[in-house]
Design an enzyme around this catalytic site. Structure first.
Site, PDB file in Angstrom:
ATOM      1  N   ARG A   1      54.012  52.057  38.191  1.00  0.00           N
ATOM      2  CA  ARG A   1      53.043  51.951  37.102  1.00  0.00           C
ATOM      3  C   ARG A   1      52.803  53.253  36.364  1.00  0.00           C
ATOM      4  O   ARG A   1      52.800  53.297  35.137  1.00  0.00           O
ATOM      5  CB  ARG A   1      51.659  51.499  37.620  1.00  0.00           C
ATOM      6  CG  ARG A   1      51.418  50.044  37.574  1.00  0.00           C
ATOM      7  CD  ARG A   1      50.508  49.701  38.729  1.00  0.00           C
ATOM      8  NE  ARG A   1      51.197  50.048  39.945  1.00  0.00           N
ATOM      9  CZ  ARG A   1      52.017  49.213  40.581  1.00  0.00           C
ATOM     10  NH1 ARG A   1      52.188  48.006  40.150  1.00  0.00           N
ATOM     11  NH2 ARG A   1      52.646  49.596  41.671  1.00  0.00           N
TER      12      ARG A   1
ATOM     13  N   LYS B   1      67.660  71.503  44.946  1.00  0.00           N
ATOM     14  CA  LYS B   1      68.428  72.745  45.112  1.00  0.00           C
ATOM     15  C   LYS B   1      67.512  73.906  45.449  1.00  0.00           C
ATOM     16  O   LYS B   1      67.958  75.037  45.591  1.00  0.00           O
ATOM     17  CB  LYS B   1      69.170  73.069  43.817  1.00  0.00           C
ATOM     18  CG  LYS B   1      70.159  72.023  43.358  1.00  0.00           C
ATOM     19  CD  LYS B   1      70.797  72.488  42.043  1.00  0.00           C
ATOM     20  CE  LYS B   1      71.750  71.448  41.493  1.00  0.00           C
ATOM     21  NZ  LYS B   1      72.191  71.816  40.141  1.00  0.00           N
TER      22      LYS B   1
HETATM   23  C1  NCD Z   1      48.289  55.020  43.389  1.00  0.00           C
HETATM   24  C2  NCD Z   1      48.812  56.405  43.686  1.00  0.00           C
HETATM   25  O1  NCD Z   1      49.955  56.714  43.403  1.00  0.00           O
HETATM   26  O2  NCD Z   1      48.007  57.183  44.185  1.00  0.00           O
HETATM   27  N1  NCD Z   1      49.188  54.278  42.623  1.00  0.00           N
HETATM   28  C3  NCD Z   1      49.122  54.357  41.269  1.00  0.00           C
HETATM   29  O3  NCD Z   1      49.344  55.390  40.683  1.00  0.00           O
HETATM   30  N2  NCD Z   1      48.734  53.265  40.595  1.00  0.00           N
HETATM   31  C4  NCD Z   1      47.827  54.283  44.589  1.00  0.00           C
HETATM   32  C5  NCD Z   1      48.763  54.095  45.715  1.00  0.00           C
HETATM   33  O4  NCD Z   1      49.927  54.523  45.683  1.00  0.00           O
HETATM   34  O5  NCD Z   1      48.347  53.481  46.692  1.00  0.00           O
END
Ligand code: NCD
Length: 306
Positions: free
Chosen positions: A51, A80
């Protein structure tokens, strides 16, 4: 030049401006479709993402800009041994703005010190995730109609969950906010946030273990995934991963207008039967992420549309 490293880098007024801009973009996306023409966004992702990276890319494309970047440390020169400081010095010559996700807390902050372009923290270890917070605030404002007078339940991995840490930092600045912190003992909110943010700002909160017990009080339930990648041993992860599973039976205990949020990805913590409940807002939330990031990119690039 502005960066976004912590949610506190934006004042409440600046945040309101970004949310208003995001809402205008939602109303009339065509008006903004060329405003970043000729600008480039670099996405520097040293940790997995669906996302965040793709919504950043979609955001820049929706604004008429272009994108470049890498989606894993393995495919970059980090493998690297290149430092973040050197990488960002180079990227500064290739792009106009960048979003960086890194497993090490503080890496985007270090990058911002060497950068000639705005750096956006797209998640640094178990620390912060300010653009998820922008997304969360836009979602809450639109679906709840307000950012104040809310009892917010935060459930799951409050220790390693960076989205929770950033959300708390941002929400304590609005009137009449209280928190219910729902987690097993091992995954409680870190002291630096409990004392340094909640106690310091005299924010009412309680720490509980049982989700069922507190569900009827909540205006908003923010579910989180147990952060497998931040555990030191697999046994602990396996023992804790299914501590909370929100299902239809539990939803029956909640207020009729309680919102269920989740930054996603979901594993088992929300049963799929909840998806059809009108209070389930997590997929809408993911969509709001694009608009929030469009407004942020415009703001940091200083782009205005009349
Ligand atoms: C979150 C993250 O990366 O902290 N995800 C996201 O960015 N929507 C939550 C998660 O990974 O659990």
């Amino acid at each position: 030049m502005r960066h976004l490293i912590s949610p506190l880098d934006l004042s409440v007024t600046e945040l309101a401006d970004i949310l208003n801009l995001a809402e205008d973009i939602i109303r009339d996306p065509a008006k903004y479709s060329e405003c970043c023409h000729g600008k480039k966004l670099a996405t520097l992702f040293y940790e997995p993402s669906t996302r965040t990276r793709l919504s950043f890319e979609a955001a820049m494309l929706n604004l008429g800009g272009s994108v470049l970047g890498f989606s894993s440390a393995d495919s970059s020169s980090a493998s690297k041994g290149e430092s973040v400081a050197d990488t960002i010095r180079v990227i500064s010559g290739y792009a106009d703005i960048c979003a960086m996700r890194h497993p090490k807390e503080g890496a985007p902050l270090v990058a911002s010190m060497y950068s000639e372009i705005p750096v956006i923290n797209a998640g640094d270890g178990g620390h912060n995730h300010p653009t998820q917070t922008l997304t969360d605030l836009l979602t809450i404002k639109n679906l709840k109609g307000r950012l104040d007078h809310l009892t917010i339940g935060l459930c799951g991995d409050l220790k390693f969950g960076r989205t929770v840490h950033s959300l708390i930092n941002a929400m304590v600045r609005y009137p009449e906010i209280s928190f219910v912190l729902i987690s097993p003992d091992e995954l409680k909110l870190p002291t630096y946030i409990r004392e340094g943010v909640l106690d310091k700002n005299q924010i009412p909160y309680k720490e509980v273990r049982s989700l069922e017990e507190v569900l009827p009080e909540l205006d908003l339930l923010y579910m989180t995934r147990v952060q497998k990648e931040r555990f030191f041993n697999e046994e602990d992860y396996i023992r804790l991963k299914d501590t909370y599973i929100l299902d239809a039976k539990k939803m029956a205990l909640a207020k009729e207008d309680m919102l269920v949020l989740h930054p996603l990805p979901r594993v088992n913590e929300i049963a799929t039967e909840v998806d059809s409940d009108p209070r389930a807002a997590y997929f809408k939330q993911a969509k709001y992420g694009v608009y929030a990031r469009m407004a942020l990119i415009m703001t940091l690039l200083g782009v205005h549309v009349d």
